[in-house]
Structure formats: C-alpha cells, structure tokens
Design an enzyme around this catalytic site. Structure first.
Site, PDB file in Angstrom:
ATOM      1  CE  LYS A  11      -3.410  -2.826   2.342  1.00 23.63           C
ATOM      2  NZ  LYS A  11      -4.494  -2.705   3.199  1.00 23.63           N
ATOM      3  CG  HIS A  94      -6.678  -3.127  -2.587  1.00 19.79           C
ATOM      4  ND1 HIS A  94      -7.071  -2.394  -1.462  1.00 19.79           N
ATOM      5  CD2 HIS A  94      -6.122  -4.144  -1.756  1.00 19.79           C
ATOM      6  CE1 HIS A  94      -7.016  -2.861  -0.350  1.00 19.79           C
ATOM      7  NE2 HIS A  94      -6.152  -4.191  -0.707  1.00 19.79           N
ATOM      8  CD  GLU A  96      -6.873  -0.250   1.261  1.00 16.21           C
ATOM      9  OE1 GLU A  96      -5.595  -0.181   0.715  1.00 16.21           O
ATOM     10  OE2 GLU A  96      -6.707  -1.205   2.178  1.00 16.21           O
ATOM     11  CB  SER A 212      -6.906  -9.946   9.176  1.00 16.61           C
ATOM     12  OG  SER A 212      -7.459  -8.393   9.118  1.00 16.61           O
TER      13      SER A 212
HETATM   14  C1  PEP Z   1      -5.208  -5.990   1.738  1.00 15.93           C
HETATM   15  O1  PEP Z   1      -5.015  -4.744   1.715  1.00 15.93           O
HETATM   16  O2  PEP Z   1      -5.033  -6.498   0.641  1.00 15.93           O
HETATM   17  C2  PEP Z   1      -5.255  -6.847   2.863  1.00 15.93           C
HETATM   18  C3  PEP Z   1      -5.456  -7.939   2.845  1.00 15.93           C
HETATM   19  O3  PEP Z   1      -4.811  -6.273   4.181  1.00 15.93           O
HETATM   20  P1  PEP Z   1      -4.578  -6.760   5.594  1.00 15.93           P
HETATM   21  O4  PEP Z   1      -3.712  -8.166   5.132  1.00 15.93           O
HETATM   22  O5  PEP Z   1      -3.879  -5.888   6.381  1.00 15.93           O
HETATM   23  O6  PEP Z   1      -5.926  -7.123   5.864  1.00 15.93           O
END
Ligand code: PEP
Length: 251
Positions: A11, A94, A96, A212
């Site tokens: 990111k 993604h 985001e 996560s």
């Molecule tokens: C992601 O942003 O693709 C993601 C899976 O983040 P996290 O592992 O922090 O949940």
C-alpha cells in the site's frame, strides 16, 4: 495442481530506504519457500526493490496500472513503464481503490485488459463490504464484480490472472473470514468462472484469500481446497510476519 501464490501489498508504506531494508531481511527468510512470492510495492520503490530482489525468488509487483498506453493522464503509470522496470504482477481493483479513488468494475476491467494486453499479470481483487454481507448480498456482489469486471476476458487470459477474494470487512481490521467461509465463497467465485469460461479455466485459476492473514492463521486458510494463496497487507510490512505466511507449512 495450482501453485500457491503469496503476494504482499505494501500500500502507501515504505520509503526507498525502508523498502530495501525490508527486502534484505526478507530474502534469506523465503529463500527455500515453495509458494510463488510476490511483493507489490509503491511505484517509487519499484526500481530499488527490483535491484534488491535480484538473484532471489521474490517477484516484483505494482499496485495499479493505467488503462491507456500513454498520454495526458496525470498521476497514472503505464504498463510499459512497469514492464521496463521488470514488474510481473499488478494489483487491480483493490477495495481501497474502489472506496477512495472511484474505481468501478468498468475501470477495473479496462485496467486489467490493458495489463493482459501488455503482458502484465493482474491480481484482480473482489469482495463484499460488511453492509453487503449483513444484507446477504455477498453472492450478488461477487457475481457483478466477476461478470462486469472480467467482461470480454478470454479463456486464455486466465492463464495470467490471479483473483484475490478480499472481504472488505476483514481488511486491516484483524477480523479474518473463517477458513471454511473463505473456502466456500472462493468456491462460489470459482463456480462463476466455470459457468462463463469453462471447467478447465476454473480448475487452473488461482484464487487468493486476503484479509488479516497472518502467520498464525495462514496454515489453516491455505489448507482449504479452494484457497491458492494470500494477498497480504499489514503482515507484509514486517519481514518475519510475511515470511511466516510464505512458510505456512512450517507453522
Ligand atoms: C489487503 O489490503 O489486501 C489486505 C489483505 O490487508 P490486511 O492483510 O492488512 O488485512
């Protein structure tokens, strides 16, 4: 057999100096790993990371790509620019990007088509929000994302595509979908692909789980029949955590 693929999504994290430090720490930790290992890093880190991963099995990825070849698109980065640096994978769609930057299934489709045309391998993200999940709309949302986001893809295109199923409510929240739940939903995505592009395509397609994922839950998730890897956010920023996921078999 589908080869597992673990990809880090950094990111908007890591300066060039920090990026090189992370890669140098990571390299020996994943030197003997079985899965394909990819780091998707900010554009500004690409060149330095390309040099830092030289001679290792870590592959280079970016976090987005423009749909156009070149031109007046301030702030965008083209496929040719990425290819010249040695980028192999690119994350597209993604959550985001969809949430904060107005990406839609149509822009995801255009970016992915451009990636495929140019020879980049898109990691295309799909997934439902918490509200959609609570309203029992997960399947409907995923179907729309697949039908519209993957519009006009050919069966051959899928040899170079990875899908990341990321329930939005599990991203960066510490909440993980249960392994059974993730497996079932990814199975549903696979069934959608089967219906449109056929069973050979669906069987060979790699679908990651993202949300996560960490060293402590990677083994359980990766043991699931439909889960072929992980897209890792937070845990990709620490070499020991990311390596702990890549080496999930040893956990
Ligand atoms: C992601 O942003 O693709 C993601 C899976 O983040 P996290 O592992 O922090 O949940």
């Amino acid at each position: 057999m589908r080869k597992p693929i673990i990809a880090g999504n950094w990111k908007m994290n890591k300066t060039v100096k920090e990026a090189v430090e992370l890669i140098n720490e990571l390299k020996p930790l994943v030197a003997k790993s079985k899965p394909e290992v990819v780091v998707c890093v900010p554009y500004t880190d690409l060149w330095a990371v390309k040099e830092a991963i030289a001679g290792s099995k870590i592959k280079l990825g970016a976090e987005n790509v423009a749909w156009a070849d070149n031109g007046a698109f301030t702030g965008e980065i083209s496929a040719d620019m990425l290819l010249e640096i040695g980028v192999e994978y690119v994350i597209i769609g993604h959550s985001e990007r969809r949430q904060y930057f107005g990406e839609t299934d149509q822009s995801v489709n255009a970016r992915a088509k451009q990636a495929l045309k140019k020879g980049l391998k898109p990691i295309i993200c799909v997934g439902e929000t918490l509200t959609e999940r609570e309203k029992n709309k997960t399947k409907k949302v995923l179907k729309k994302q697949v039908v519209e986001g993957f519009k006009d893809f050919t069966a051959e295109d899928f040899a170079n595509i990875v899908i990341a199923y990321e329930p939005v409510w599990a991203i960066g929240t510490g909440k993980t979908a249960t392994a059974e739940d993730a497996n079932k939903t990814i199975g549903y995505i696979r069934s959608l692909v089967k219906k449109i592009w056929g069973s050979e395509v669906a069987k060979a397609l790699r679908i990651q789980y993202g949300g996560s994922m960490k060293p402590t839950n990677a083994k359980e998730l990766m043991a699931m029949r439909n889960i072929d890897g992980g897209l890792i956010g937070g845990a990709a920023l620490k070499a020991t955590d990311f390596a702990g996921i890549v080496n999930y078999k040893n956990n």
